[in-house]
Scaffold this motif. Structure first.
Motif, mmCIF file in Angstrom:
data_model
loop_
_atom_site.group_PDB
_atom_site.id
_atom_site.type_symbol
_atom_site.label_atom_id
_atom_site.label_comp_id
_atom_site.label_asym_id
_atom_site.label_seq_id
_atom_site.Cartn_x
_atom_site.Cartn_y
_atom_site.Cartn_z
ATOM 1 N N ARG A 226 0.760 -1.128 0.011
ATOM 2 C CA ARG A 226 -0.011 0.014 0.052
ATOM 3 C C ARG A 226 0.890 1.392 -0.146
ATOM 4 O O ARG A 226 0.531 2.243 -0.669
ATOM 5 C CB ARG A 226 -0.895 0.076 1.211
ATOM 6 N N LEU A 227 2.018 1.282 0.795
ATOM 7 C CA LEU A 227 2.794 2.528 0.929
ATOM 8 C C LEU A 227 3.483 2.776 -0.505
ATOM 9 O O LEU A 227 3.747 3.807 -0.802
ATOM 10 C CB LEU A 227 3.935 2.064 1.818
ATOM 11 N N ARG A 228 3.689 1.442 -1.350
ATOM 12 C CA ARG A 228 4.372 1.921 -2.770
ATOM 13 C C ARG A 228 3.482 2.690 -3.485
ATOM 14 O O ARG A 228 3.719 3.773 -4.017
ATOM 15 C CB ARG A 228 4.781 0.679 -3.338
ATOM 16 N N ARG A 229 2.248 2.358 -3.346
ATOM 17 C CA ARG A 229 1.026 2.974 -4.193
ATOM 18 C C ARG A 229 1.063 4.203 -3.757
ATOM 19 O O ARG A 229 0.759 5.252 -4.430
ATOM 20 C CB ARG A 229 -0.261 2.281 -4.247
ATOM 21 N N LEU A 230 0.991 4.330 -2.384
ATOM 22 C CA LEU A 230 0.556 5.687 -1.848
ATOM 23 C C LEU A 230 1.710 6.804 -2.244
ATOM 24 O O LEU A 230 1.342 7.792 -2.386
ATOM 25 C CB LEU A 230 0.661 5.746 -0.059
ATOM 26 N N ARG A 231 2.859 6.432 -2.269
ATOM 27 C CA ARG A 231 3.985 7.455 -2.720
ATOM 28 C C ARG A 231 3.824 7.734 -3.930
ATOM 29 O O ARG A 231 4.235 8.817 -4.147
ATOM 30 C CB ARG A 231 5.395 6.848 -1.904
ATOM 31 N N GLU A 232 3.691 6.915 -4.845
ATOM 32 C CA GLU A 232 3.647 7.142 -6.172
ATOM 33 C C GLU A 232 2.494 8.348 -6.536
ATOM 34 O O GLU A 232 2.668 9.152 -7.226
ATOM 35 C CB GLU A 232 3.065 5.853 -6.816
ATOM 36 N N VAL A 233 1.250 7.865 -5.680
ATOM 37 C CA VAL A 233 0.443 8.793 -6.059
ATOM 38 C C VAL A 233 0.513 10.146 -5.358
ATOM 39 O O VAL A 233 0.303 11.369 -5.948
ATOM 40 C CB VAL A 233 -1.114 8.258 -5.451
ATOM 41 N N MET A 234 1.219 10.326 -4.143
ATOM 42 C CA MET A 234 1.599 11.606 -3.424
ATOM 43 C C MET A 234 2.664 12.355 -4.453
ATOM 44 O O MET A 234 2.547 13.459 -4.485
ATOM 45 C CB MET A 234 2.506 11.205 -2.204
ATOM 46 N N GLU A 235 3.369 11.587 -5.088
ATOM 47 C CA GLU A 235 4.543 12.246 -6.039
ATOM 48 C C GLU A 235 3.610 12.755 -7.089
ATOM 49 O O GLU A 235 3.696 13.862 -7.636
ATOM 50 C CB GLU A 235 5.382 11.314 -6.692
ATOM 51 N N VAL A 236 2.526 12.288 -7.704
ATOM 52 C CA VAL A 236 1.797 12.579 -8.976
ATOM 53 C C VAL A 236 1.092 13.714 -8.688
ATOM 54 O O VAL A 236 1.144 14.801 -9.405
ATOM 55 C CB VAL A 236 1.010 11.606 -9.391
ATOM 56 N N GLU A 237 0.762 13.930 -7.174
ATOM 57 C CA GLU A 237 -0.142 15.003 -6.761
ATOM 58 C C GLU A 237 0.551 15.964 -6.515
ATOM 59 O O GLU A 237 0.138 17.139 -5.525
ATOM 60 C CB GLU A 237 -1.187 14.461 -5.747
ATOM 61 N N ASN A 238 1.843 15.894 -6.239
ATOM 62 C CA ASN A 238 2.846 16.846 -5.691
ATOM 63 C C ASN A 238 2.534 17.262 -4.371
ATOM 64 O O ASN A 238 2.354 18.441 -3.728
ATOM 65 C CB ASN A 238 2.692 18.201 -6.486
ATOM 66 N N LEU A 239 2.334 16.110 -3.370
ATOM 67 C CA LEU A 239 2.172 16.108 -1.999
ATOM 68 C C LEU A 239 3.375 15.861 -1.123
ATOM 69 O O LEU A 239 3.883 14.663 -1.520
ATOM 70 C CB LEU A 239 1.130 15.200 -1.632
ATOM 71 N N GLY A 240 4.098 16.894 -0.406
ATOM 72 C CA GLY A 240 5.082 16.551 0.157
ATOM 73 C C GLY A 240 5.106 15.679 1.501
ATOM 74 O O GLY A 240 6.010 15.168 1.855
#
Length: 372
Positions: free
Chosen positions: A17-31
């Motif tokens: 889940r964390l791998r998916r979460l960090r990928e989406v955070m990067e796309v959404e420009n969430l620090g």
């Protein structure tokens, strides 16, 4: 299987889940992502029940704990545990700011929070914390859609946890059915169910066990009272077990002795539920499972019920079973399904099994309800 084995499954799911979460955070420009105690998603990430807040960064995870929780947090969580010795607003903000300082040099660091209804019960302390972070040059944004995309439905290893919780709730209902009799008080019935759940290793609840009998059963989600159960009463028993952020919601309505009036309504609600489940399969719009039982109960002359027909379990975001939902059911979605009938001043009937959407249809996960 032991609770330790279930925890191993949760750890595997969290890594994925964390791998998916960090990928989406990067796309959404969430620090960063900031979650708080009481949020099932936070428990899944922290991998402990002992914490106050969790900070997810692109390259690290920090779990914050006050002195009363610190030792247990340190023993259980695999991440960086931060002790907040003087657990005040200022001290917590200071600890977080020091960890975010490097990233805060960007034009404006975006920190995501979970605003989903019913998920994060923020105390005034945490609301004020978010305001303080804003005042220090950070942007607090709603990350609910991001989390919903990542925590939409369980992985296979998580289904084992959900089935364990479902089995424990089923056993609790079975023991209640065997023990229930006129003259008992509602809290005595609740204690019987809680004992079974506790002995299975599930000691937490996301809501206190509900036992509502007689006229009180006409109030959806009424709290358990000291009322003594009378012969012929309908008794709604509603359980909310939760373990490591994986929650369940299981209910059934028993009748104390015999009563043809309530037995007839129970049969109609059961039939409405089964008609709705006939539509449960991948690709079916979720709203259809709301429309079918409501129409059937209306046809039977019963009043409409004032709540959702179904909601996700396990701490996940989908599916919500309601007429305002426009997405379709997918394989591995799990939910509690609860058509009901409430007669003001008299009582009510609610049935609520756990449902899993399979490749070809559905499966009832709560063994107690399979007799339907």
């Amino acid at each position: 299987m032991s609770t330790g084995s279930y925890l191993d499954h949760v750890k595997l799911a969290t890594e994925r889940r964390l791998r998916r979460l960090r990928e989406v955070m990067e796309v959404e420009n969430l620090g960063a992502l900031l979650l708080f105690e009481g949020d099932p998603i936070a428990y899944k990430i922290a991998l402990t029940n002992h914490f106050n807040s969790v900070l997810v960064l692109p390259d690290n995870i920090y779990v914050f704990a006050d002195p009363a929780l610190y030792r247990e947090t340190l023993n259980e969580s695999p991440w960086n545990v931060v002790l907040v010795e003087n657990y005040t607003l200022g001290e917590l903000a200071k600890k977080m700011q020091s960890l975010l300082e490097e990233r805060a040099q960007s034009p404006r660091l975006a920190i995501g929070v979970d605003k989903a209804w019913g998920r994060a019960r923020l105390s005034f302390l945490y609301v004020d914390l978010l305001e303080m972070l804003r005042s220090r040059g950070m942007e607090v944004v709603d990350a609910t859609n991001l989390l919903a995309a990542v925590f939409d439905k369980p992985f296979e290893e998580e289904l084992l946890v959900i089935k364990w919780i479902s089995n424990a709730a089923s056993q609790a209902l079975e023991v209640v059915e065997q023990s229930l009799r006129p003259g008992m008080r509602e809290y005595e019935v609740a204690a019987i169910a809680d004992k079974v759940l506790d002995e299975s290793g599930i000691v937490d609840r996301w809501f206190s066990t509900i036992v509502a009998s007689g006229p009180r059963a006409a109030s959806p989600h009424a709290k358990t009272s000291t009322r003594r159960i009378s012969p012929g009463d309908p008794i709604i028993v509603d359980l909310g077990p939760i373990w490591m952020g994986y929650d369940g919601c299981v209910a059934y309505t028993f009748i104390a002795g015999q009563d043809k009036y309530w037995e007839n309504i129970l049969e109609k609600v059961e039939n409405a539920l089964l008609l709705g489940l006939e539509q449960a399969r991948p690709g079916m719009p979720a709203r259809i499972l709301d429309e079918v039982p409501r129409e059937e109960l209306k046809r039977c002359g019963l009043p409409d019920y004032p709540h959702l027909t179904g909601h996700p379990i396990g701490g996940f975001y989908k599916p919500v079973i309601a007429d305002f939902i426009d997405y379709k059911l997918e394989t591995n979605m799990i939910f509690a399904y609860e058509p009901a009938a409430y007669i003001p001043g008299k009582g009510g009937i609610r049935i609520e099994p756990h449902i899993l959407i399979t490749q070809n249809g559905y499966e009832i996960l709560t063994e107690f309800h399979k007799a339907l």
